[in-house]
Motif scaffolding. Sequence first.
Motif, PDB file in Angstrom:
ATOM      1  N   PRO A 408     -47.816  12.880  51.145  1.00  0.00           N
ATOM      2  CA  PRO A 408     -47.540  12.857  49.713  1.00  0.00           C
ATOM      3  C   PRO A 408     -46.476  11.844  49.326  1.00  0.00           C
ATOM      4  N   ILE A 409     -45.530  11.552  50.208  1.00  0.00           N
ATOM      5  CA  ILE A 409     -44.609  10.439  50.007  1.00  0.00           C
ATOM      6  C   ILE A 409     -44.965   9.401  51.067  1.00  0.00           C
ATOM      7  N   PRO A 410     -45.740   8.353  50.722  1.00  0.00           N
ATOM      8  CA  PRO A 410     -46.270   7.427  51.719  1.00  0.00           C
ATOM      9  C   PRO A 410     -45.178   6.841  52.592  1.00  0.00           C
ATOM     10  N   MET A 411     -45.424   6.816  53.902  1.00  0.00           N
ATOM     11  CA  MET A 411     -44.447   6.246  54.808  1.00  0.00           C
ATOM     12  C   MET A 411     -44.254   4.765  54.556  1.00  0.00           C
ATOM     13  N   ALA A 412     -45.216   4.141  53.889  1.00  0.00           N
ATOM     14  CA  ALA A 412     -45.112   2.716  53.608  1.00  0.00           C
ATOM     15  C   ALA A 412     -44.224   2.426  52.408  1.00  0.00           C
ATOM     16  N   ARG A 413     -43.611   3.465  51.798  1.00  0.00           N
ATOM     17  CA  ARG A 413     -42.722   3.239  50.664  1.00  0.00           C
ATOM     18  C   ARG A 413     -41.599   2.301  51.098  1.00  0.00           C
ATOM     19  N   ASP A 414     -41.353   1.290  50.260  1.00  0.00           N
ATOM     20  CA  ASP A 414     -40.391   0.259  50.612  1.00  0.00           C
ATOM     21  C   ASP A 414     -39.012   0.591  50.054  1.00  0.00           C
ATOM     22  N   PHE A 415     -37.989   0.281  50.838  1.00  0.00           N
ATOM     23  CA  PHE A 415     -36.612   0.437  50.413  1.00  0.00           C
ATOM     24  C   PHE A 415     -35.913  -0.907  50.497  1.00  0.00           C
ATOM     25  N   VAL A 416     -34.972  -1.119  49.614  1.00  0.00           N
ATOM     26  CA  VAL A 416     -34.144  -2.311  49.649  1.00  0.00           C
ATOM     27  C   VAL A 416     -32.696  -1.870  49.782  1.00  0.00           C
ATOM     28  N   VAL A 417     -31.967  -2.538  50.649  1.00  0.00           N
ATOM     29  CA  VAL A 417     -30.566  -2.194  50.889  1.00  0.00           C
ATOM     30  C   VAL A 417     -29.674  -3.120  50.067  1.00  0.00           C
ATOM     31  N   THR A 418     -28.785  -2.549  49.272  1.00  0.00           N
ATOM     32  CA  THR A 418     -27.874  -3.316  48.436  1.00  0.00           C
ATOM     33  C   THR A 418     -26.499  -2.659  48.451  1.00  0.00           C
ATOM     34  N   ARG A 419     -25.531  -3.384  47.917  1.00  0.00           N
ATOM     35  CA  ARG A 419     -24.222  -2.770  47.688  1.00  0.00           C
ATOM     36  C   ARG A 419     -24.288  -2.041  46.355  1.00  0.00           C
ATOM     37  N   PRO A 420     -23.814  -0.795  46.298  1.00  0.00           N
ATOM     38  CA  PRO A 420     -23.923  -0.026  45.053  1.00  0.00           C
ATOM     39  C   PRO A 420     -22.902  -0.485  44.012  1.00  0.00           C
ATOM     40  N   GLN A 421     -23.126  -0.028  42.786  1.00  0.00           N
ATOM     41  CA  GLN A 421     -22.190  -0.229  41.691  1.00  0.00           C
ATOM     42  C   GLN A 421     -21.506   1.107  41.382  1.00  0.00           C
ATOM     43  N   GLU A 422     -20.442   1.054  40.590  1.00  0.00           N
ATOM     44  CA  GLU A 422     -19.704   2.282  40.279  1.00  0.00           C
ATOM     45  C   GLU A 422     -20.573   3.364  39.643  1.00  0.00           C
ATOM     46  N   PRO A 423     -21.554   3.018  38.762  1.00  0.00           N
ATOM     47  CA  PRO A 423     -22.410   4.082  38.210  1.00  0.00           C
ATOM     48  C   PRO A 423     -23.237   4.824  39.255  1.00  0.00           C
ATOM     49  N   ASP A 424     -23.343   4.255  40.488  1.00  0.00           N
ATOM     50  CA  ASP A 424     -24.095   4.932  41.559  1.00  0.00           C
ATOM     51  C   ASP A 424     -23.262   5.996  42.266  1.00  0.00           C
ATOM     52  N   GLY A 473     -16.847  -0.908  53.279  1.00  0.00           N
ATOM     53  CA  GLY A 473     -18.164  -0.735  53.881  1.00  0.00           C
ATOM     54  C   GLY A 473     -18.979   0.356  53.214  1.00  0.00           C
ATOM     55  N   VAL A 474     -19.776  -0.033  52.222  1.00  0.00           N
ATOM     56  CA  VAL A 474     -20.659   0.912  51.542  1.00  0.00           C
ATOM     57  C   VAL A 474     -21.961   0.192  51.209  1.00  0.00           C
ATOM     58  N   LEU A 475     -23.088   0.771  51.607  1.00  0.00           N
ATOM     59  CA  LEU A 475     -24.414   0.263  51.248  1.00  0.00           C
ATOM     60  C   LEU A 475     -25.289   1.428  50.822  1.00  0.00           C
ATOM     61  N   VAL A 476     -26.258   1.140  49.965  1.00  0.00           N
ATOM     62  CA  VAL A 476     -27.238   2.153  49.577  1.00  0.00           C
ATOM     63  C   VAL A 476     -28.643   1.608  49.811  1.00  0.00           C
ATOM     64  N   ALA A 477     -29.587   2.523  50.017  1.00  0.00           N
ATOM     65  CA  ALA A 477     -31.010   2.192  50.084  1.00  0.00           C
ATOM     66  C   ALA A 477     -31.655   2.671  48.796  1.00  0.00           C
ATOM     67  N   ARG A 478     -32.407   1.789  48.143  1.00  0.00           N
ATOM     68  CA  ARG A 478     -33.089   2.128  46.892  1.00  0.00           C
ATOM     69  C   ARG A 478     -34.596   2.092  47.102  1.00  0.00           C
ATOM     70  N   ASP A 479     -35.281   2.983  46.433  1.00  0.00           N
ATOM     71  CA  ASP A 479     -36.734   2.929  46.375  1.00  0.00           C
ATOM     72  C   ASP A 479     -37.113   1.720  45.526  1.00  0.00           C
TER      73      ASP A 479
END
Length: 629
Positions: A408-424, A473-479
């Motif tokens: 139901p949540i495809p394993m092929a869903r792509d994520f991008v790694v970025t540095r977050p912003q304060e609203p995150d 050192g802070v990173l997030v993964a986004r859909d």
Amino acid sequence: MMRRSHRKSRNGCLECKKRHTSRCLGKQLTLQCDETRPSCINCATVQRNCQFSTPRPAAEWPPSDRSASPQIPSAGPSTGPASTPAPPSAAFPGLQLFTSVKEPHSRVNMVHMELLHHSITDTALYPVPDSGMKSIILTTALREPYVMHSTLALSAHHLSVIRPNQQAYYYNLAMQLQTHALSLFNSIDVALLGDSVEKRVPVFIFSCVLGFHALCDTLSHRDPDFDSALSRFVAYIGLHRGLLTVMNGYWDELRKTELQVIFDDMVPAWFQVKSEGRECDGLRERLASAGLDAEELEATQHTLDVVQWVFDSRPGPEGRAYVLCSWAPMLRSPFVRMLEAGRPEALAVLAYYFLVMHHCREVWMIGGAGQHFLTLLANHFRGGDWYAWPPGTQLPPHQHIERIVQDPIPMARDFVVTRPQEPDAPRIAEIHLAAMDANPLLHAQFPAPESLKALEQFLEAYTVQQLRDSGSGVLVARDVDTGVVVGFAKWDSPTHPENVKLESGDMRYLEGCQRAFLDGYASLAEEAKRRCFPDQACYRLSFVCTDPAYQGLGAGSLLTRKVLEMAAVDGLPVYLESTEVAVPMYEKLGFKVIDGFEMKITRPGSTDSEDIYKESCMAWHPLSKQGGS
């Protein structure tokens, strides 16, 4: 009447000049010499002995004598439709020696400089660990035009992926450069290499770069039917393996050249594979009872060993994709023949290859190709003799595939790694508590809902403080599709050390927290750190947390790999403390357990019962520090 201008063949061979092939004799028009060495096309066609009296043109001088830049096809605007790239059969013709492809040429221009700069500076272009191979590729490219053309072609193909609005332009440019690289390589007389190992080094480098590019091109196509896709993939295997035939009998000697760093750090285990995981056991049992002859069974099991080795993540996070890209040369001839014939035993192994490729989908050249090929293979296997597997064995390929396709949540869903912003920051704090909810230590430290709420507010404010430091050192993964933050990683490094461990700071004064468990944990963790890394500098991975709704899809691994990549650039190890549940995941990424500690904590929901809480201390080292393991 004005005579038509004509370019005389000043550097033509003696045979063509003798036959006046550059003139019109009576009504018979014959062709001028194309000056291809060591044998021009005219002589090669009628099997004449081709000899030249003039020195070789500058473009054909040995590397040490060249002063001019190699000629590179013009990077003019694309004339083909963006949705119809050249097929691999045109982009990667079979290797036929002495065959020349005449194309218009131009001097090196700024586009080619861009491609060279990109190949030097982009860390994601080559799916190889930091073993010195990239430096060897570029050094060789400056000496050998066919290696340079192929290097620029791979760079252009990468740009076609990361710059989708210019996809057609860079893709067609990549095909032009690669086609010319092959034409230059095809003109080499292998016999002239003699027993020289040094002369085979550029051929080996060319085979690596061209192999990457050929696989990129194969994976970028989405053939709608299985037969076409298999035919394309088998053609790629034939090309990649064919390039290495000139290495036969010289592998040991190549270890003594500048390639030593590659062979010593990366290759030994690849050619003496010892797999340890269990993912492929079901297929091994099936193959053992499939009636294969001894040679076929040995070759098929060896191929499966390589696939299992990538499942085991033994090369480390940097090397997994390189093993997949180097899979074709490691195949043995009986297995290749079975694959060409479409034998189900070979196709079942191929399914596992694309399954493990699917788990490396974050690599730019792979993307969604693994799932596409898996879907085609699932449809091919369904209903056939290989559909019904013996009870008690592990899942067969089609069921592995269907589990991926129907999730139901495809394993092929792509994520991008970025540095977050304060609203995150609120989302990061929310994920922190959700991911740690199953950890009994959290509930021992913050046993009441009010204390957990206070902790969430504290973590939000603490994250904002971290983000205001640009080097923290802070990173997030986004859909990619929704932009939702699904996970985060936090760490400290020698340039940005964590002066006070989180549990030792202001968190101790939150309302409702059980300070004894915070202090006890912080003390044990710091003692373990001092035991493991008393003096040596390292990265310390504090948290890798994924929203439970997205766990198992690769976001946590992707985040961890990004930290490992940064540590590898600095040549530093990475240290962490892990719960027992997470140890297998980190082991798959190349970490090893080196120490541990335990403490007594209050059992959740009880005030007088105790449990033993354990954590493992783990370390990851750059490949060069691990001795190739």
